[in-house]
Design a protein around this motif. Sequence first.
Motif, PDB file in Angstrom:
ATOM      1  N   GLY A 162       0.827  -1.198   0.000  1.00 50.40           N
ATOM      2  CA  GLY A 162       0.000   0.000   0.000  1.00 50.40           C
ATOM      3  C   GLY A 162       0.858   1.242   0.000  1.00 50.40           C
ATOM      4  N   CYS A 163       0.201   2.387  -0.278  1.00 55.38           N
ATOM      5  CA  CYS A 163       0.940   3.641  -0.337  1.00 55.38           C
ATOM      6  C   CYS A 163      -0.006   4.821  -0.202  1.00 55.38           C
ATOM      7  N   VAL A 164       0.584   5.960   0.132  1.00 56.08           N
ATOM      8  CA  VAL A 164      -0.117   7.241   0.121  1.00 56.08           C
ATOM      9  C   VAL A 164       0.928   8.346   0.090  1.00 56.08           C
ATOM     10  N   LEU A 165       0.566   9.482  -0.507  1.00 60.92           N
ATOM     11  CA  LEU A 165       1.410  10.668  -0.506  1.00 60.92           C
ATOM     12  C   LEU A 165       0.629  11.818   0.110  1.00 60.92           C
ATOM     13  N   LEU A 166       1.347  12.704   0.765  1.00 68.23           N
ATOM     14  CA  LEU A 166       0.784  13.972   1.226  1.00 68.23           C
ATOM     15  C   LEU A 166       1.691  15.055   0.658  1.00 68.23           C
ATOM     16  N   VAL A 167       1.111  15.942  -0.151  1.00 66.73           N
ATOM     17  CA  VAL A 167       1.899  16.979  -0.820  1.00 66.73           C
ATOM     18  C   VAL A 167       1.312  18.344  -0.519  1.00 66.73           C
ATOM     19  N   ALA A 168       2.128  19.364  -0.692  1.00 67.80           N
ATOM     20  CA  ALA A 168       1.656  20.733  -0.505  1.00 67.80           C
ATOM     21  C   ALA A 168       0.595  21.039  -1.548  1.00 67.80           C
ATOM     22  N   GLY A 169      -0.450  21.724  -1.107  1.00 61.61           N
ATOM     23  CA  GLY A 169      -1.518  22.115  -2.014  1.00 61.61           C
ATOM     24  C   GLY A 169      -1.190  23.406  -2.740  1.00 61.61           C
ATOM     25  N   ASP A 170      -2.194  23.946  -3.388  1.00 59.55           N
ATOM     26  CA  ASP A 170      -2.007  25.151  -4.194  1.00 59.55           C
ATOM     27  C   ASP A 170      -2.087  26.441  -3.375  1.00 59.55           C
ATOM     28  N   SER A 171      -2.535  26.339  -2.121  1.00 60.48           N
ATOM     29  CA  SER A 171      -2.662  27.507  -1.247  1.00 60.48           C
ATOM     30  C   SER A 171      -1.902  27.254   0.048  1.00 60.48           C
ATOM     31  N   PRO A 172      -1.428  28.308   0.707  1.00 57.89           N
ATOM     32  CA  PRO A 172      -0.762  28.126   1.999  1.00 57.89           C
ATOM     33  C   PRO A 172      -1.707  27.451   3.002  1.00 57.89           C
ATOM     34  N   GLY A 173      -1.177  26.528   3.777  1.00 65.35           N
ATOM     35  CA  GLY A 173      -1.965  25.851   4.800  1.00 65.35           C
ATOM     36  C   GLY A 173      -2.806  24.699   4.298  1.00 65.35           C
ATOM     37  N   VAL A 174      -2.722  24.409   2.987  1.00 59.24           N
ATOM     38  CA  VAL A 174      -3.524  23.341   2.388  1.00 59.24           C
ATOM     39  C   VAL A 174      -2.598  22.247   1.852  1.00 59.24           C
ATOM     40  N   ALA A 175      -2.891  20.998   2.219  1.00 60.69           N
ATOM     41  CA  ALA A 175      -2.162  19.842   1.701  1.00 60.69           C
ATOM     42  C   ALA A 175      -3.114  18.992   0.881  1.00 60.69           C
ATOM     43  N   LYS A 176      -2.539  18.138   0.039  1.00 64.60           N
ATOM     44  CA  LYS A 176      -3.329  17.203  -0.753  1.00 64.60           C
ATOM     45  C   LYS A 176      -2.926  15.774  -0.396  1.00 64.60           C
ATOM     46  N   LEU A 177      -3.923  14.950  -0.139  1.00 62.15           N
ATOM     47  CA  LEU A 177      -3.718  13.513   0.033  1.00 62.15           C
ATOM     48  C   LEU A 177      -3.787  12.905  -1.357  1.00 62.15           C
ATOM     49  N   ARG A 178      -2.779  12.130  -1.736  1.00 57.54           N
ATOM     50  CA  ARG A 178      -2.709  11.609  -3.106  1.00 57.54           C
ATOM     51  C   ARG A 178      -2.442  10.112  -3.110  1.00 57.54           C
ATOM     52  N   VAL A 179      -2.865   9.470  -4.154  1.00 60.13           N
ATOM     53  CA  VAL A 179      -2.557   8.092  -4.572  1.00 60.13           C
ATOM     54  C   VAL A 179      -2.618   7.044  -3.454  1.00 60.13           C
ATOM     55  N   LEU A 180      -3.680   7.086  -2.663  1.00 59.64           N
ATOM     56  CA  LEU A 180      -3.895   6.036  -1.666  1.00 59.64           C
ATOM     57  C   LEU A 180      -4.203   4.734  -2.391  1.00 59.64           C
ATOM     58  N   LEU A 181      -3.521   3.675  -2.013  1.00 63.73           N
ATOM     59  CA  LEU A 181      -3.743   2.367  -2.629  1.00 63.73           C
ATOM     60  C   LEU A 181      -3.387   1.274  -1.635  1.00 63.73           C
TER      61      LEU A 181
END
Length: 173
Positions: A75-94
């Motif tokens: 399994g995997c998941v990424l957490l990356v910086a979003g497009d605005s300050p203070g916002v992150a994106k959860l990505r590619v959960l598998l």
Amino acid sequence: MPEGVDQRQVVIRRADRPGDLGWVVMAHGEIYDRQFGWNSEFEALVAAIVADYAARYSAATEGAWIAEVDGERAGCVLLVAGDSPGVAKLRVLLVTPAARGLGLGTRLVAESLAFARGAGYRTVTLWTTGNLVSARKIYEHFGFTLADEEPGRSFGHDLVSQNWTLDLEGRPA
């Protein structure tokens, strides 16, 4: 656990070993093709997400995790910086089909949200499709709410694109 059945060894670790990021792309391409018949457009999207993560990775604001079962990536998941300050994106959960039911998805999301809080993010967003019911249950468990959805055609299929949001300031850890 029934007598005579060995418990599987589960580890959640940072995705920092050679091959980890490539595995994320490969596993997504293969599993989503087998499960949903999604074409290589999806694998290309995952490859772009992973490449962007690798190119701009900052240990203070971004992270990637691998779940292993008995020493194998599962399994995997990424957490990356979003497009605005203070916002992150959860990505590619598998989570691989063979490892489902072990709570890996929940553990991966919990790990990434703990990191997001520690990194000072106020909000976490994610994009998914409406047919990924198991993932949606995990997101709802952590308090994500559906922000918007739109039908469209992606990856060779008619899908409902969804954006979800979690307010970290309004939720206890």
